[in-house]
Design an enzyme around this catalytic site. Structure first.
Site, PDB file in Angstrom:
ATOM      1  N   ARG A   9     -12.723 -22.906  -7.818  1.00 50.86           N
ATOM      2  CA  ARG A   9     -13.356 -23.877  -6.921  1.00 50.86           C
ATOM      3  C   ARG A   9     -13.623 -23.204  -5.586  1.00 50.86           C
ATOM      4  NH1 ARG A   9     -14.868 -26.419 -10.642  1.00 50.86           N
ATOM      5  NH2 ARG A   9     -14.414 -28.583 -11.169  1.00 50.86           N
ATOM      6  N   HIS A  17     -22.529 -22.165 -10.569  1.00 54.42           N
ATOM      7  CA  HIS A  17     -21.548 -23.019 -11.264  1.00 54.42           C
ATOM      8  C   HIS A  17     -21.855 -23.100 -12.763  1.00 54.42           C
ATOM      9  CE1 HIS A  17     -18.438 -26.421 -10.545  1.00 54.42           C
ATOM     10  NE2 HIS A  17     -18.302 -25.906 -11.763  1.00 54.42           N
TER      11      HIS A  17
HETATM   12  P1  NAP Z   1      -5.036 -26.031 -15.610  1.00 60.28           P
HETATM   13  O1  NAP Z   1      -4.783 -25.864 -17.069  1.00 60.28           O
HETATM   14  O2  NAP Z   1      -4.654 -27.310 -14.950  1.00 60.28           O
HETATM   15  O3  NAP Z   1      -4.290 -24.807 -14.890  1.00 60.28           O
HETATM   16  C1  NAP Z   1      -4.205 -24.714 -13.508  1.00 60.28           C
HETATM   17  C2  NAP Z   1      -3.350 -23.501 -13.161  1.00 60.28           C
HETATM   18  O4  NAP Z   1      -3.296 -23.397 -11.741  1.00 60.28           O
HETATM   19  C3  NAP Z   1      -1.905 -23.650 -13.654  1.00 60.28           C
HETATM   20  O5  NAP Z   1      -1.414 -22.413 -14.097  1.00 60.28           O
HETATM   21  C4  NAP Z   1      -1.174 -24.095 -12.381  1.00 60.28           C
HETATM   22  O6  NAP Z   1       0.190 -23.727 -12.323  1.00 60.28           O
HETATM   23  C5  NAP Z   1      -1.934 -23.312 -11.336  1.00 60.28           C
HETATM   24  N1  NAP Z   1      -1.752 -23.916 -10.021  1.00 60.28           N
HETATM   25  C6  NAP Z   1      -2.097 -25.155  -9.605  1.00 60.28           C
HETATM   26  N2  NAP Z   1      -1.739 -25.351  -8.325  1.00 60.28           N
HETATM   27  C7  NAP Z   1      -1.140 -24.207  -7.934  1.00 60.28           C
HETATM   28  C8  NAP Z   1      -0.523 -23.789  -6.723  1.00 60.28           C
HETATM   29  N3  NAP Z   1      -0.469 -24.594  -5.657  1.00 60.28           N
HETATM   30  N4  NAP Z   1      -0.005 -22.551  -6.668  1.00 60.28           N
HETATM   31  C9  NAP Z   1      -0.037 -21.726  -7.753  1.00 60.28           C
HETATM   32  N5  NAP Z   1      -0.610 -22.063  -8.933  1.00 60.28           N
HETATM   33  C10 NAP Z   1      -1.143 -23.291  -9.016  1.00 60.28           C
HETATM   34  O7  NAP Z   1      -6.558 -25.791 -15.272  1.00 60.28           O
HETATM   35  P2  NAP Z   1      -7.648 -24.952 -16.112  1.00 60.28           P
HETATM   36  O8  NAP Z   1      -8.152 -25.735 -17.245  1.00 60.28           O
HETATM   37  O9  NAP Z   1      -7.102 -23.599 -16.369  1.00 60.28           O
HETATM   38  O10 NAP Z   1      -8.815 -24.885 -15.030  1.00 60.28           O
HETATM   39  C11 NAP Z   1      -8.627 -24.269 -13.765  1.00 60.28           C
HETATM   40  C12 NAP Z   1      -9.759 -24.639 -12.825  1.00 60.28           C
HETATM   41  O11 NAP Z   1     -10.963 -23.981 -13.231  1.00 60.28           O
HETATM   42  C13 NAP Z   1     -10.153 -26.123 -12.844  1.00 60.28           C
HETATM   43  O12 NAP Z   1      -9.290 -26.889 -12.043  1.00 60.28           O
HETATM   44  C14 NAP Z   1     -11.555 -26.090 -12.303  1.00 60.28           C
HETATM   45  O13 NAP Z   1     -11.506 -26.227 -10.897  1.00 60.28           O
HETATM   46  C15 NAP Z   1     -12.056 -24.687 -12.661  1.00 60.28           C
HETATM   47  N6  NAP Z   1     -13.177 -24.714 -13.629  1.00 60.28           N
HETATM   48  C16 NAP Z   1     -14.355 -24.127 -13.279  1.00 60.28           C
HETATM   49  C17 NAP Z   1     -15.403 -24.099 -14.174  1.00 60.28           C
HETATM   50  C18 NAP Z   1     -16.698 -23.409 -13.836  1.00 60.28           C
HETATM   51  O14 NAP Z   1     -17.675 -23.507 -14.573  1.00 60.28           O
HETATM   52  N7  NAP Z   1     -16.772 -22.684 -12.746  1.00 60.28           N
HETATM   53  C19 NAP Z   1     -15.267 -24.684 -15.431  1.00 60.28           C
HETATM   54  C20 NAP Z   1     -14.057 -25.290 -15.755  1.00 60.28           C
HETATM   55  C21 NAP Z   1     -13.000 -25.291 -14.838  1.00 60.28           C
HETATM   56  P3  NAP Z   1       1.262 -24.325 -13.366  1.00 60.28           P
HETATM   57  O15 NAP Z   1       0.940 -23.601 -14.684  1.00 60.28           O
HETATM   58  O16 NAP Z   1       2.549 -23.939 -12.808  1.00 60.28           O
HETATM   59  O17 NAP Z   1       0.992 -25.804 -13.462  1.00 60.28           O
END
Ligand code: NAP
Length: 311
Positions: free
Chosen positions: A226, A274
């Site tokens: 993000r 994006h």
């Molecule tokens: P997810 O499964 O919820 O994983 C989020 C990760 O971030 C987890 O490992 C979490 O830690 C870690 N995290 C959250 N807050 C943190 C903090 N304060 N300090 C350290 N680590 C932290 O999410 P995901 O499915 O992997 O997706 C990640 C992000 O990718 C989404 O939220 C979205 O913004 C982005 N995204 C972008 C696109 C694009 O096209 N550009 C597409 C899809 C998603 P824990 O494991 O300890 O909970």
């Protein structure tokens, strides 16, 4: 099993989703009333993505059992106080595969020095051999559905992968860290940094001037997470001084990125609009239908958002 399901993903998305959703619901054995409008008090599940015509007030949906996001990132709905039902985020094999391809592609571009190779096609025989992946540590900030898949793919290519998450994690083949000290250790060693964290108050401006200064000189950044994860002024400063070698940015605080934004004209910034990973209707519809089936059967829903943590 029967259910009334409101598709609140925006009129523009409906033509792409209707057939895959009907197919997946039928395969899951659900007799569904699926439509883009319905009397709120009749709705059992809401399929949601932010758009101009999606509900902002969930209070009238009195019998709704869950809101199912088509997006992995839920920052635009997670703080909605009228939403008292469980909110499930999207974890879609198609979306994950897209992110793995995006991240490995851009990491290999940096690792192999493809830009310099392409720029030097001038008849000058100049053999510069890139190091092996084993000599280029990659920091994966975020080890969730997407970060863990990308970390495994990069480790499979031979990169030493340093992972960082909020809570402690163990992932085969990944050197996992957490907490502020962990972040510092990871950044100090990273030749390439990938940010796959959610937008929450805790991750706002995570890569600020202080943390960018921890990186080895010339490190590259890939941000498909993000826009709010990066302090833009600090990144422009680090690119200007050469401390950060290049940045590939897919997400921004304002999207589309305004025409006058300095990123557009920066020679060492690559912008993608994006597109790092899209939710794919065929595979994602099966995820949605599976969760609706679980809800109707009284089983725990998958991928429920922790409203306190914000993701
Ligand atoms: P997810 O499964 O919820 O994983 C989020 C990760 O971030 C987890 O490992 C979490 O830690 C870690 N995290 C959250 N807050 C943190 C903090 N304060 N300090 C350290 N680590 C932290 O999410 P995901 O499915 O992997 O997706 C990640 C992000 O990718 C989404 O939220 C979205 O913004 C982005 N995204 C972008 C696109 C694009 O096209 N550009 C597409 C899809 C998603 P824990 O494991 O300890 O909970």
């Amino acid at each position: 099993m029967t259910a009334t399901i409101l598709f609140a993903g925006g009129a523009a998305r409906w033509p792409h989703w209707e057939a895959p959703l009907r197919r997946a619901l039928s395969e899951a054995g659900i007799e569904a009333e699926l439509a883009t409008s319905a009397a709120p008090e009749t709705v059992d599940f809401i399929i949601y993505a932010p758009s101009g015509d999606t509900p902002a007030d969930f209070t009238p949906f009195t019998r709704c059992r869950a809101v199912l996001s088509l997006w992995a990132g839920v920052e635009r709905i997670v703080g909605n106080r009228t939403l008292t039902q469980p909110l499930c985020r999207m974890v879609d094999p198609g979306l994950t595969q897209g992110m793995v391809e995006y991240v490995t592609g851009h990491a290999l571009r940096y690792h192999l020095g493809l830009d310099a190779i392409l720029a030097a096609q001038n008849g000058h025989w100049n053999p510069v051999v890139p190091p092996l992946a084993s000599e280029r540590p990659v920091a994966m900030l975020g080890l969730g559905a997407l970060g863990a898949a990308c970390a495994r793919a990069l480790a499979g290519l031979g990169f030493p992968v340093l992972g960082w998450s909020r809570t402690p994690k163990t992932l085969d083949g990944i050197d996992c860290h957490h907490g502020e000290d962990g972040l510092e250790q990871v950044l100090r060693r990273a030749g390439i940094v990938v940010t796959l964290l959610p937008a929450t108050p805790a991750t706002e401006n995570l890569l600020d001037a202080h943390r960018l200064a921890l990186l080895p000189i010339g490190a590259a950044i890939i941000n498909p997470g993000r826009g709010s994860l990066i302090d833009d002024e600090a990144l422009l400063g680090a690119l200007g001084s050469g401390h950060v070698g290049h940045a590939t940015l897919d997400v921004f605080r304002t999207e589309p990125l305004p025409a006058e934004h300095p990123y557009w004209s920066h020679p060492r910034v690559t912008i993608t609009p994006h597109i790092a990973a899209e939710t794919r209707p065929d595979s994602a519809a099966r995820v949605i239908a599976g969760n609706i089936r679980r809800g109707l059967a009284g089983e725990p829903l998958l991928h429920v958002v922790d409203r306190g943590a914000g993701y």
